[in-house]
Structure formats: structure tokens, C-alpha cells
Design a protein around this motif. Structure first.
Motif, short mmCIF file in Angstrom:
data_model
loop_
_atom_site.label_atom_id
_atom_site.label_comp_id
_atom_site.label_asym_id
_atom_site.label_seq_id
_atom_site.Cartn_x
_atom_site.Cartn_y
_atom_site.Cartn_z
N ALA A 99 0.87 -1.17 0.00
CA ALA A 99 0.00 0.00 0.00
C ALA A 99 0.91 1.22 0.00
CB ALA A 99 -0.91 0.00 1.23
N SER A 100 0.45 2.27 -0.62
CA SER A 100 1.24 3.51 -0.65
C SER A 100 1.24 4.13 0.74
CB SER A 100 0.65 4.48 -1.66
OG SER A 100 -0.58 4.99 -1.18
N ASP A 101 2.19 5.03 0.97
CA ASP A 101 2.24 5.74 2.24
C ASP A 101 0.94 6.49 2.47
OD1 ASP A 101 4.79 4.80 2.72
OD2 ASP A 101 5.80 6.66 2.13
N ALA A 102 0.40 7.07 1.41
CA ALA A 102 -0.87 7.82 1.54
C ALA A 102 -2.01 6.91 1.96
CB ALA A 102 -1.20 8.53 0.22
N GLU A 103 -2.07 5.70 1.39
CA GLU A 103 -3.13 4.75 1.75
C GLU A 103 -2.99 4.31 3.21
OE1 GLU A 103 -4.02 2.55 -2.50
OE2 GLU A 103 -2.25 1.96 -1.37
N ILE A 104 -1.76 4.08 3.63
CA ILE A 104 -1.53 3.65 5.02
C ILE A 104 -1.89 4.78 5.98
CG2 ILE A 104 0.24 3.00 6.69
CD1 ILE A 104 1.56 1.40 4.37
N LYS A 105 -1.50 6.00 5.65
CA LYS A 105 -1.87 7.15 6.50
C LYS A 105 -3.39 7.27 6.59
CE LYS A 105 2.20 10.08 5.65
NZ LYS A 105 2.81 9.91 6.92
N ALA A 106 -4.07 7.07 5.47
CA ALA A 106 -5.53 7.16 5.44
C ALA A 106 -6.17 6.08 6.30
CB ALA A 106 -6.05 7.07 4.00
N MET A 107 -5.59 4.87 6.28
CA MET A 107 -6.12 3.78 7.11
C MET A 107 -6.08 4.17 8.59
SD MET A 107 -4.34 0.37 5.58
CE MET A 107 -4.25 0.08 3.82
N ILE A 108 -4.96 4.74 9.01
CA ILE A 108 -4.82 5.13 10.41
C ILE A 108 -5.71 6.33 10.73
CG2 ILE A 108 -3.23 6.14 12.10
CD1 ILE A 108 -1.18 4.11 11.24
N LYS A 109 -5.66 7.33 9.87
CA LYS A 109 -6.43 8.56 10.12
C LYS A 109 -7.92 8.27 10.27
CE LYS A 109 -7.15 13.19 8.35
NZ LYS A 109 -6.90 14.13 7.26
N GLU A 110 -8.38 7.29 9.53
CA GLU A 110 -9.80 6.94 9.54
C GLU A 110 -10.31 6.59 10.95
OE1 GLU A 110 -12.56 3.40 7.61
OE2 GLU A 110 -10.53 3.70 6.90
N VAL A 111 -9.46 5.99 11.76
CA VAL A 111 -9.91 5.53 13.09
C VAL A 111 -9.09 6.09 14.24
CG1 VAL A 111 -11.02 3.44 12.25
CG2 VAL A 111 -8.62 3.38 12.86
N ASP A 112 -8.13 6.96 13.96
CA ASP A 112 -7.25 7.52 14.99
C ASP A 112 -7.93 8.67 15.70
OD1 ASP A 112 -5.13 8.30 16.58
OD2 ASP A 112 -4.00 9.20 14.93
N VAL A 113 -8.79 8.34 16.63
CA VAL A 113 -9.58 9.33 17.34
C VAL A 113 -8.70 10.27 18.16
CG1 VAL A 113 -11.40 9.65 19.07
CG2 VAL A 113 -11.56 7.81 17.40
N THR A 114 -7.64 9.73 18.75
CA THR A 114 -6.77 10.54 19.61
C THR A 114 -5.78 11.39 18.81
OG1 THR A 114 -5.21 8.71 19.87
CG2 THR A 114 -6.95 8.93 21.54
N LYS A 115 -5.73 11.19 17.50
CA LYS A 115 -4.89 11.97 16.58
C LYS A 115 -3.40 11.91 16.96
CE LYS A 115 -8.57 13.69 14.51
NZ LYS A 115 -9.33 12.65 13.90
N ASN A 116 -2.95 10.72 17.41
CA ASN A 116 -1.53 10.57 17.75
C ASN A 116 -0.75 9.81 16.69
OD1 ASN A 116 -2.56 8.04 18.20
ND2 ASN A 116 -1.69 7.79 20.25
N GLY A 117 -1.39 9.52 15.56
CA GLY A 117 -0.69 8.88 14.45
C GLY A 117 -0.56 7.37 14.55
N CYS A 118 -1.18 6.79 15.55
CA CYS A 118 -1.17 5.33 15.67
C CYS A 118 -2.48 4.89 16.32
CB CYS A 118 0.04 4.84 16.47
SG CYS A 118 0.16 5.50 18.14
#
Length: 135
Positions: A99-118
Motif C-alpha cells: 500500500a502507498s504511504d498515503a493509503e496507510i496514512k488514510a487507514m490510520i487517520k480513519e480511526v485515529d480518534v486521539t490523533k496521535n498517528g497510531c
């Protein structure tokens, strides 16, 4: 890999339709489109790995905390207690997917409620329970 013929990490309408036909399942085009629309949380007309896993989990039988923990540990490859971009990249690589870096970032961003990048286990669990945004 069975569904993802072009190895992009995404399942398109065409790939899902082809896989259904190859499996001997005769499903109307409109039904396949509905499947993609129901599962496609990003709204890009494709199903990514996370969406596919979420859609294939039998929520009544398999959505136990124990099974979710096992799925979480599959992605938490460094045993840090969090799922990071690198963890997703490594888990996908082990599964023969990219997956591209953008796709992976989007996967995390989608559910990262605390906005800590993980993703914590709690965020991961809420994703599968359909309660994204409620940590």
C-alpha cells in the motif's frame, strides 16, 4: 491476493466481480456495487485491506474481545501496544500486499480518534464495532 489481481492493496469492482464469477457465484452487478458501497469507508470506489478485514469478520461469532486482540496483535508486529504506519506496512508485506504511504496514512487517520498517528487497541476495537469517533 485472490481478489487483488493487480496487487495494489485495493479491491476494485472489476476484481470483486471477477473473483465472484471465478468462485461460481452468480451475483448481479448491482449487488456487487452495493457490497463495495457498504464496505468502502473511504468512498473511493475500492476496498482496502482494512475495509476488507472489517467486512469479512462475522460480527456475531467472531467479534469477541479475544479475537479482536489477536487481530490487533497481527498488526502490532513490534509488540508496542499500538499499530503504527510501519506496523501496517510490515503486516501487509507479510501478507504479500503493498500500500502507498498515503493509503496507510488514510487507514490510520480513519480511526485515529486521539490523533496521535497510531492506533490503540481501544481504537482498533471500536473500528470493528462500527463506533469510530467514540473513544
Amino acid at each position: 491476493q485472490y481478489f487483488d489481481k493487480d496487487k495494489t492493496g485495493m479491491i476494485t469492482y472489476e476484481e470483486l466481480n471477477q473473483a465472484m464469477q471465478e468462485s461460481g457465484l452468480q451475483i448481479a452487478s448491482s449487488e456487487i456495487q452495493k457490497i463495495i458501497e457498504r464496505v468502502d469507508y473511504h468512498g473511493n470506489g475500492k476496498i482496502n485491506y482494512t475495509e476488507f478485514i472489517a467486512a469479512t469478520v462475522d460480527r456475531k461469532r467472531h467479534l469477541t474481545k479475544e479475537n479482536l486482540w489477536l487481530a490487533f496483535k497481527h498488526f502490532d508486529v513490534d509488540d508496542s501496544g499500538f499499530i503504527t504506519e510501519d506496523n501496517i506496512r510490515e503486516a501487509l508485506k507479510r501478507a504479500g500486499r503493498n500500500a502507498s504511504d498515503a493509503e496507510i496514512k488514510a487507514m490510520i487517520k480513519e480511526v485515529d480518534v486521539t490523533k496521535n498517528g497510531c492506533l490503540s487497541f481501544e481504537e482498533f476495537e471500536k473500528m470493528f464495532q462500527g463506533r469510530v469517533g467514540q473513544v
